[in-house]
Design an enzyme around this catalytic site. Structure first.
Site, mmCIF file in Angstrom:
data_model
loop_
_atom_site.group_PDB
_atom_site.id
_atom_site.type_symbol
_atom_site.label_atom_id
_atom_site.label_comp_id
_atom_site.label_asym_id
_atom_site.label_seq_id
_atom_site.Cartn_x
_atom_site.Cartn_y
_atom_site.Cartn_z
ATOM 1 N N GLY A 194 0.817 -1.209 0.000
ATOM 2 C CA GLY A 194 0.000 0.000 0.000
ATOM 3 C C GLY A 194 0.847 1.253 0.000
ATOM 4 O O GLY A 194 1.781 1.383 0.800
ATOM 5 N N ALA A 195 0.522 2.183 -0.915
ATOM 6 C CA ALA A 195 1.263 3.450 -1.005
ATOM 7 C C ALA A 195 0.345 4.621 -0.701
ATOM 8 O O ALA A 195 0.336 5.632 -1.396
ATOM 9 C CB ALA A 195 1.903 3.598 -2.382
ATOM 10 N N TYR A 219 -0.980 7.169 2.684
ATOM 11 C CA TYR A 219 -0.208 8.035 3.584
ATOM 12 C C TYR A 219 0.773 7.223 4.435
ATOM 13 O O TYR A 219 1.931 7.583 4.580
ATOM 14 C CB TYR A 219 -1.148 8.820 4.501
ATOM 15 C CG TYR A 219 -2.004 9.837 3.789
ATOM 16 C CD1 TYR A 219 -1.458 11.045 3.359
ATOM 17 C CD2 TYR A 219 -3.350 9.602 3.552
ATOM 18 C CE1 TYR A 219 -2.235 11.989 2.705
ATOM 19 C CE2 TYR A 219 -4.137 10.548 2.895
ATOM 20 C CZ TYR A 219 -3.583 11.734 2.472
ATOM 21 O OH TYR A 219 -4.346 12.662 1.812
ATOM 22 N N ASN A 259 1.632 -1.387 -4.776
ATOM 23 C CA ASN A 259 0.401 -0.582 -4.808
ATOM 24 C C ASN A 259 -0.378 -0.926 -6.072
ATOM 25 O O ASN A 259 0.213 -1.212 -7.118
ATOM 26 C CB ASN A 259 0.732 0.916 -4.800
ATOM 27 C CG ASN A 259 -0.446 1.769 -4.366
ATOM 28 O OD1 ASN A 259 -0.996 1.583 -3.283
ATOM 29 N ND2 ASN A 259 -0.844 2.710 -5.204
ATOM 30 N N LYS A 260 -1.719 -0.895 -5.975
ATOM 31 C CA LYS A 260 -2.500 -1.294 -7.156
ATOM 32 C C LYS A 260 -2.540 -0.217 -8.231
ATOM 33 O O LYS A 260 -2.879 -0.504 -9.375
ATOM 34 C CB LYS A 260 -3.909 -1.713 -6.758
ATOM 35 C CG LYS A 260 -4.790 -0.637 -6.163
ATOM 36 C CD LYS A 260 -6.155 -1.230 -5.826
ATOM 37 C CE LYS A 260 -7.019 -0.226 -5.083
ATOM 38 N NZ LYS A 260 -8.318 -0.801 -4.695
ATOM 39 N N VAL A 307 -2.939 -6.924 -3.945
ATOM 40 C CA VAL A 307 -2.594 -7.886 -2.889
ATOM 41 C C VAL A 307 -3.755 -8.861 -2.736
ATOM 42 O O VAL A 307 -4.864 -8.473 -2.392
ATOM 43 C CB VAL A 307 -2.321 -7.162 -1.556
ATOM 44 C CG1 VAL A 307 -2.020 -8.177 -0.448
ATOM 45 C CG2 VAL A 307 -1.170 -6.176 -1.718
ATOM 46 N N GLU A 314 -17.289 17.667 4.589
ATOM 47 C CA GLU A 314 -16.525 18.277 3.503
ATOM 48 C C GLU A 314 -17.221 18.064 2.158
ATOM 49 O O GLU A 314 -17.221 18.951 1.297
ATOM 50 C CB GLU A 314 -15.100 17.727 3.484
ATOM 51 C CG GLU A 314 -14.303 18.166 4.711
ATOM 52 C CD GLU A 314 -12.827 17.851 4.643
ATOM 53 O OE1 GLU A 314 -12.037 18.688 5.101
ATOM 54 O OE2 GLU A 314 -12.470 16.764 4.151
ATOM 55 N N ASP A 338 -5.011 3.035 8.345
ATOM 56 C CA ASP A 338 -6.403 2.701 8.653
ATOM 57 C C ASP A 338 -6.625 1.207 8.853
ATOM 58 O O ASP A 338 -7.683 0.792 9.329
ATOM 59 C CB ASP A 338 -7.331 3.185 7.524
ATOM 60 C CG ASP A 338 -7.362 4.701 7.409
ATOM 61 O OD1 ASP A 338 -6.671 5.367 8.202
ATOM 62 O OD2 ASP A 338 -8.068 5.221 6.526
#
Length: 389
Positions: free
Chosen positions: A9-10, A12, A36-37, A80, A167, A295
């Protein structure tokens, strides 16, 4: 011999971990592989902007090749599939990687809380691609209204009034004048609802900032339904616990996160929502060769509350994991994860925001909006991406 460090995972957390470890370790210490995908890094905290067309998707993405440059970090674009912690391998879509140390930073999935129809009939906003789908759908609603004249086409419901939900409704409220003019739609036909199960919007924010935010959004046409859980969603209808039914073609759900399936399937210890439990050094419980950050994990603050899934927490987790992987390689003492919280800023559209920065400094309006903008620039600078795309 260099230890093989695989980072999944790329976002944060993952990108920060890779960059920090690269600063600490030589190529003799560690071989860093980042998976990363996509071949880009997404500014997830800005997704509300492309979701309504305020910005283009490329405005909130950064090329990973541009960030990594000539650094000795190997980038693998792949998905993954599964993690085998006993064999110390990761199954990707196109290959299998072995590791000495593993970092899982795969983000989170959306929590639907078992609400009937919510997953099937709502949009979610966790990636640039999902934000693009929301924008295209909103445009199509306005375009088709001219032919069909169904009020539900111009009724927009956002479930969840935390950061993302608030937001998004702010950005949408600011976009409406442009859309109504473009498609020649009467402004009074457009309705935006923010639905929240909790007794207040924006948990964790100072009450006076919450009140400012609520009034600012209401002045632009947002209708709040607070303390009113969604109990069912079906095509064209959102049912609330109060018994009210909102007729809408658009339900966007921002109401919760849960852990990723790959972590659950691998057998790591998780809390009820599937987020991994970790020790004080961000390692998966019982595993001194696996770090789970961002997360995807569950960490309690000293006050006993889970840390929120924010960019600033994730980057600090990434930095802590990098330091501790390097310390493990070098047989040095590990560092506890003790984040420094710099406050929180939530935008309310294109010109206003609220900022909870300290007990004495709680700016709102345009000043807070500029602070949010500055924090984004500071982050891009920290990953070396300020002038890169």
């Amino acid at each position: 011999m260099a230890k093989k460090v695989v980072i999944l995972g790329a976002g944060y957390a993952g990108l920060y971990c890779a960059l920090e470890l690269n600063k600490l370790a030589t190529s003799q210490d560690a071989e860093i592989i980042l998976v990363n995908k996509h071949d880009y890094h997404q500014l997830i905290t800005q997704l509300h902007e492309p979701a309504v067309g305020a910005k283009n998707p490329e405005d909130i993405t950064v090329s990973l090749n541009a960030v990594l440059g000539a650094k000795p970090i190997k980038f693998v674009k792949d998905i993954v599939v599964s993690i085998n912690k006993e064999a110390k391998t990761v199954e990707l879509g196109n290959t299998t990687l072995s590791y000495d140390y593993l970092v899982v930073a795969l983000g989170s999935e959306t929590e639907f809380f078992g609400i009937p129809g919510l997953k099937e009939y709502s949009f979610t906003m966790k990636s640039v691609n999902q934000a693009t789908r929301i924008r295209e759908h909103i445009e199509k609603c306005f375009e088709n209204y001219a032919k069909e004249k169904r009020d539900s086409m111009l009724t927009f419901v956002v479930g969840g009034a935390g950061f993302s939900g608030v937001e998004l409704v702010g950005e949408l409220a600011d976009k409406l004048p442009e859309l109504t003019a473009k498609y020649n739609v009467p402004k009074d036909k457009v309705k935006i609802y923010s639905v929240e199960a909790a007794p207040s919007i924006m948990p964790g924010f100072d009450p006076e900032l919450v009140e400012f935010a609520k009034k600012s959004l209401e002045d632009r046409g947002v209708k709040f339904s607070i303390g009113t859980p969604v109990v069912q969603v079906e095509p064209g209808k959102v049912h609330l616990k109060s018994g009210d039914v909102i007729e809408t073609d658009t339900m966007i759900w921002t109401g919760g996160v849960r852990g990723v399936q790959q972590v659950i399937d691998a057998g790591f210890e998780t809390e009820p929502r599937g987020r991994a439990k970790v020790d004080e050094h961000m390692r998966a419980l019982g595993h001194h060769d696996v770090w789970i950050i961002g997360d995807a994990c569950f960490v309690l603050s000293p006050e006993g509350r889970p840390y929120p899934p924010t960019g600033q927490i994730s980057t600090q987790m990434g930095e802590n994991a990098a330091v501790n992987i390097y310390s493990t390689i070098k047989h040095m003492k590990l560092e506890k994860f003790e984040p420094h919280l710099y406050g929180a800023v939530a935008s309310l559209g294109r010109k206003e925001a609220v900022a909870n920065l300290s007990p004495k400094f709680k700016p709102k309006g345009w000043v807070a909006y500029r602070i949010k903008d500055a924090s984004k620039m500071r982050y891009l600078s920290s990953i070396g991406a300020l002038f890169k795309k």
